[in-house]
Design an enzyme around this catalytic site. Sequence first.
Site, PDB file in Angstrom:
ATOM      1  N   LEU A 125     -61.880  23.050  38.834  1.00  0.00           N
ATOM      2  CA  LEU A 125     -61.411  21.676  38.942  1.00  0.00           C
ATOM      3  C   LEU A 125     -62.344  20.976  39.912  1.00  0.00           C
ATOM      4  O   LEU A 125     -62.701  21.548  40.946  1.00  0.00           O
ATOM      5  CB  LEU A 125     -59.969  21.617  39.463  1.00  0.00           C
ATOM      6  CG  LEU A 125     -58.861  22.080  38.517  1.00  0.00           C
ATOM      7  CD1 LEU A 125     -57.533  22.160  39.254  1.00  0.00           C
ATOM      8  CD2 LEU A 125     -58.738  21.137  37.320  1.00  0.00           C
ATOM      9  N   ASP A 126     -62.764  19.752  39.599  1.00  0.00           N
ATOM     10  CA  ASP A 126     -63.692  19.088  40.497  1.00  0.00           C
ATOM     11  C   ASP A 126     -62.993  18.699  41.798  1.00  0.00           C
ATOM     12  O   ASP A 126     -61.777  18.810  41.939  1.00  0.00           O
ATOM     13  CB  ASP A 126     -64.376  17.898  39.815  1.00  0.00           C
ATOM     14  CG  ASP A 126     -63.400  16.803  39.404  1.00  0.00           C
ATOM     15  OD1 ASP A 126     -62.432  16.558  40.142  1.00  0.00           O
ATOM     16  OD2 ASP A 126     -63.608  16.185  38.346  1.00  0.00           O
ATOM     17  N   LYS A 127     -63.791  18.257  42.744  1.00  0.00           N
ATOM     18  CA  LYS A 127     -63.293  18.004  44.100  1.00  0.00           C
ATOM     19  C   LYS A 127     -62.100  17.057  44.124  1.00  0.00           C
ATOM     20  O   LYS A 127     -61.146  17.255  44.881  1.00  0.00           O
ATOM     21  CB  LYS A 127     -64.432  17.452  44.966  1.00  0.00           C
ATOM     22  CG  LYS A 127     -64.051  17.176  46.412  1.00  0.00           C
ATOM     23  CD  LYS A 127     -65.220  16.591  47.186  1.00  0.00           C
ATOM     24  CE  LYS A 127     -64.815  16.219  48.608  1.00  0.00           C
ATOM     25  NZ  LYS A 127     -65.925  15.590  49.357  1.00  0.00           N
ATOM     26  N   SER A 129     -59.939  16.479  41.761  1.00  0.00           N
ATOM     27  CA  SER A 129     -58.825  16.871  40.889  1.00  0.00           C
ATOM     28  C   SER A 129     -57.903  17.855  41.592  1.00  0.00           C
ATOM     29  O   SER A 129     -58.292  18.545  42.537  1.00  0.00           O
ATOM     30  CB  SER A 129     -59.358  17.470  39.588  1.00  0.00           C
ATOM     31  OG  SER A 129     -60.130  16.522  38.880  1.00  0.00           O
TER      32      SER A 129
END
Length: 263
Positions: A125-127, A129
């Site tokens: 999951l990106d930063k 999210s």
Amino acid sequence: MNRRPPQKSRERTRTGESAQDKRVTLPRALSKLGYCSRTQAERLIEAGRVGVDGRIVTDASAWVRLDVASITVDGAAVAAEKKICVMLNKPRGLVTTRNDPEGRPTVYDCLRDFDGPFLSPIGRLDKASEGLLLFTNDTHLAQALLDPISHVAKTYHVQVNPIMDDEMLARMTAGLVCDGELLKATSVRSLRTGDRNAWIEVELNEGRNRQIRRMLEALDVECLRLVRVAIGDLVLGELPKGAVRPLTEIEMKGLRRRAGIER
């Protein structure tokens, strides 16, 4: 006369793997056994701390057979750990990596008190999210869950601004071209609507890099929050932010069935 090179044996074992499938590099062997990451393994090997069948190996590109090789670290045998999987309710602001060159907080900060084998995240999951992130030492399960062929659904709740009408939601399932790439969601529906923004539910069968954010950008819609709430039938539920818990045997079997590993 040209001769066709002999084909490698692909005879299957009872577990569905061939002998060739079990031949891996030494760093990958240590990772598959749940001892450490491949990067950490390379350092151990180069330091002369890893042995294979009674001799020290310092070449990180060396190949071994997982089913027959005897691997040691500092003289102690490395045995396969029990296959486990844990879920994390990832907070916003953490990067999905073990060591960040920029020194930012990582998801592994949430696993500091976890007493168990080395675990790797399944996907990321990106930063910005949040939500459900899985970690495991079962590389077979991880690969199956990430394989687009398995079509394991990932479900997200997304806060958006402005409020999206039915036509905009339909365009996400019909497909949008973003940077020359066709992106589409399996399903999209409205969850609730406020005065200025709304929440929608988006389901993906395969995840491309920043897929939901890129689709919303193409519609000129701002993504205020993005939370993954489910992977297949596995639901985040009421797990507190930043908390970790092991999956139950029933949950593990359910994931393996959805990934096509078990019936």
